[in-house]
Design a protein around this motif. Structure first.
Motif, PDB file in Angstrom:
ATOM      1  N   LEU A 125      -4.119   4.740   1.683  1.00 37.46           N
ATOM      2  CA  LEU A 125      -4.920   3.608   1.222  1.00 37.46           C
ATOM      3  C   LEU A 125      -4.205   2.285   1.521  1.00 37.46           C
ATOM      4  N   CYS A 126      -2.908   2.250   1.365  1.00 37.58           N
ATOM      5  CA  CYS A 126      -2.145   1.036   1.677  1.00 37.58           C
ATOM      6  C   CYS A 126      -2.238   0.700   3.162  1.00 37.58           C
ATOM      7  N   ALA A 127      -2.188   1.706   4.012  1.00 39.82           N
ATOM      8  CA  ALA A 127      -2.323   1.459   5.454  1.00 39.82           C
ATOM      9  C   ALA A 127      -3.695   0.862   5.762  1.00 39.82           C
ATOM     10  N   ALA A 128      -4.737   1.382   5.122  1.00 40.89           N
ATOM     11  CA  ALA A 128      -6.083   0.835   5.315  1.00 40.89           C
ATOM     12  C   ALA A 128      -6.153  -0.598   4.797  1.00 40.89           C
ATOM     13  N   ALA A 129      -5.520  -0.863   3.672  1.00 37.87           N
ATOM     14  CA  ALA A 129      -5.512  -2.209   3.098  1.00 37.87           C
ATOM     15  C   ALA A 129      -4.797  -3.197   4.010  1.00 37.87           C
ATOM     16  N   ALA A 130      -3.723  -2.761   4.638  1.00 35.79           N
ATOM     17  CA  ALA A 130      -2.970  -3.633   5.528  1.00 35.79           C
ATOM     18  C   ALA A 130      -3.813  -4.093   6.711  1.00 35.79           C
ATOM     19  N   GLU A 131      -4.727  -3.258   7.162  1.00 33.70           N
ATOM     20  CA  GLU A 131      -5.584  -3.609   8.301  1.00 33.70           C
ATOM     21  C   GLU A 131      -6.479  -4.804   8.016  1.00 33.70           C
ATOM     22  N   VAL A 132      -6.800  -5.019   6.745  1.00 33.06           N
ATOM     23  CA  VAL A 132      -7.686  -6.133   6.379  1.00 33.06           C
ATOM     24  C   VAL A 132      -6.967  -7.181   5.528  1.00 33.06           C
ATOM     25  N   ALA A 133      -5.661  -7.092   5.475  1.00 33.47           N
ATOM     26  CA  ALA A 133      -4.836  -8.035   4.699  1.00 33.47           C
ATOM     27  C   ALA A 133      -5.233  -8.070   3.222  1.00 33.47           C
ATOM     28  N   ALA A 134      -5.611  -6.920   2.679  1.00 31.42           N
ATOM     29  CA  ALA A 134      -5.939  -6.827   1.254  1.00 31.42           C
ATOM     30  C   ALA A 134      -4.664  -6.843   0.424  1.00 31.42           C
ATOM     31  N   GLU A 135      -4.764  -7.387  -0.750  1.00 32.38           N
ATOM     32  CA  GLU A 135      -3.664  -7.309  -1.714  1.00 32.38           C
ATOM     33  C   GLU A 135      -3.572  -5.868  -2.203  1.00 32.38           C
ATOM     34  N   VAL A 136      -2.360  -5.398  -2.469  1.00 27.91           N
ATOM     35  CA  VAL A 136      -2.164  -4.025  -2.947  1.00 27.91           C
ATOM     36  C   VAL A 136      -1.426  -4.062  -4.276  1.00 27.91           C
ATOM     37  N   VAL A 137      -1.946  -3.293  -5.232  1.00 33.03           N
ATOM     38  CA  VAL A 137      -1.265  -3.087  -6.501  1.00 33.03           C
ATOM     39  C   VAL A 137      -0.840  -1.621  -6.541  1.00 33.03           C
ATOM     40  N   ASP A 138       0.461  -1.398  -6.581  1.00 32.21           N
ATOM     41  CA  ASP A 138       1.005  -0.046  -6.657  1.00 32.21           C
ATOM     42  C   ASP A 138       0.964   0.378  -8.130  1.00 32.21           C
ATOM     43  N   ALA A 139      -0.139   0.988  -8.512  1.00 32.41           N
ATOM     44  CA  ALA A 139      -0.364   1.321  -9.920  1.00 32.41           C
ATOM     45  C   ALA A 139       0.692   2.280 -10.456  1.00 32.41           C
TER      46      ALA A 139
END
Length: 180
Positions: A125-139
Motif C-alpha cells: 500500500l505504501c508503494a502505491a501511495a508513493a506513486e501518487v505522492a499520498a501522505e502515509v500514516v504507519d498505523a
C-alpha cells in the motif's frame, strides 16, 4: 484547491468505519463512507456517488481484510489494485493509513493474519501511495506504544485509546495532504 472548505472523506475498512465516535479529532467536514469488512476491491463502490473533487482529501484504510485467510488477495495483486484506484482519484489530496496490525495472541483462527503479513500488505500500500505522492500514516508504528491495549478482544479492531492516539496523526497528514 478552491475557496470551499476541505471535506475529509474516509474510505476503506472497519478501522475507519468504527471511528465515528472520534471523528471530531479529524475536523468538522468529515464524511465516513468506510465499511467494515471492506477490501481494496470495495473502494470504487464506496466512492461512487460521493462527488469527489479537488476540495476533498480522501483517507484510506485497506489491507487487513485483503490479508484475511478467507480472502487472501495476493500481495502483488493488492498493490496493483490499490495503485490503479489511487491514480484514478479526482481529489485534492490523499492520506493512506496502513493496516494497524493485529494482536496475534487474541486471534483464534488457525493460520490467521500475523503482524508480518500485515507489514507486507502495508508495504504494498505504501508503494502505491508513493506513486501518487499520498501522505502515509504507519498505523502499526503509531499504535505500538499501546501494545495489546490498541485492540479490542478480537485482536483486530481498535479500542477508543487507539483512535485517540491514531486520529490526530491522521489529521496532521490530512493537513499536509491538502497543502500540496
Amino acid at each position: 484547491m478552491s475557496g470551499r472548505s476541505v471535506r475529509i472523506v474516509l474510505l476503506g475498512d472497519s478501522h475507519l468505519d468504527y471511528a465515528d465516535d472520534h471523528l471530531a479529532l479529524l475536523g468538522d467536514r468529515v464524511l465516513n463512507a468506510a465499511v467494515g469488512g471492506a477490501s481494496v476491491d470495495d473502494l470504487p463502490g464506496q466512492a461512487r456517488g460521493l462527488d469527489l473533487g479537488p476540495d476533498d482529501v480522501v483517507v484510506l484504510s485497506v489491507g487487513t481484510n485483503d490479508a484475511a485467510p478467507w480472502k487472501q488477495v495476493p500481495i502483488a495483486e493488492f498493490g496493483r489494485r490499490a495503485s490503479e484506484w489511487l491514480r484514478a482519484l479526482p481529489v485534492g489530496g490523499c492520506v493512506v493509513m496502513t493496516t494497524p496490525g493485529v494482536d496475534e495472541a487474541r486471534l483464534v483462527g488457525f493460520g490467521d493474519r500475523t503482524n508480518q503479513v500485515m507489514r507486507d500488505y502495508a508495504g504494498a500500500l505504501c508503494a502505491a501511495a508513493a506513486e501518487v505522492a499520498a501522505e502515509v500514516v504507519d498505523a502499526q508504528a503509531v499504535l505500538a506504544p499501546l501494545g495489546s491495549r490498541a485492540y479490542v478482544d478480537d485482536g483486530v479492531h481498535l479500542t477508543d485509546d487507539a483512535y485517540r492516539l491514531l486520529l490526530p496523526v491522521v489529521a496532521e497528514a490530512v493537513g499536509r495532504a491538502r497543502s500540496v
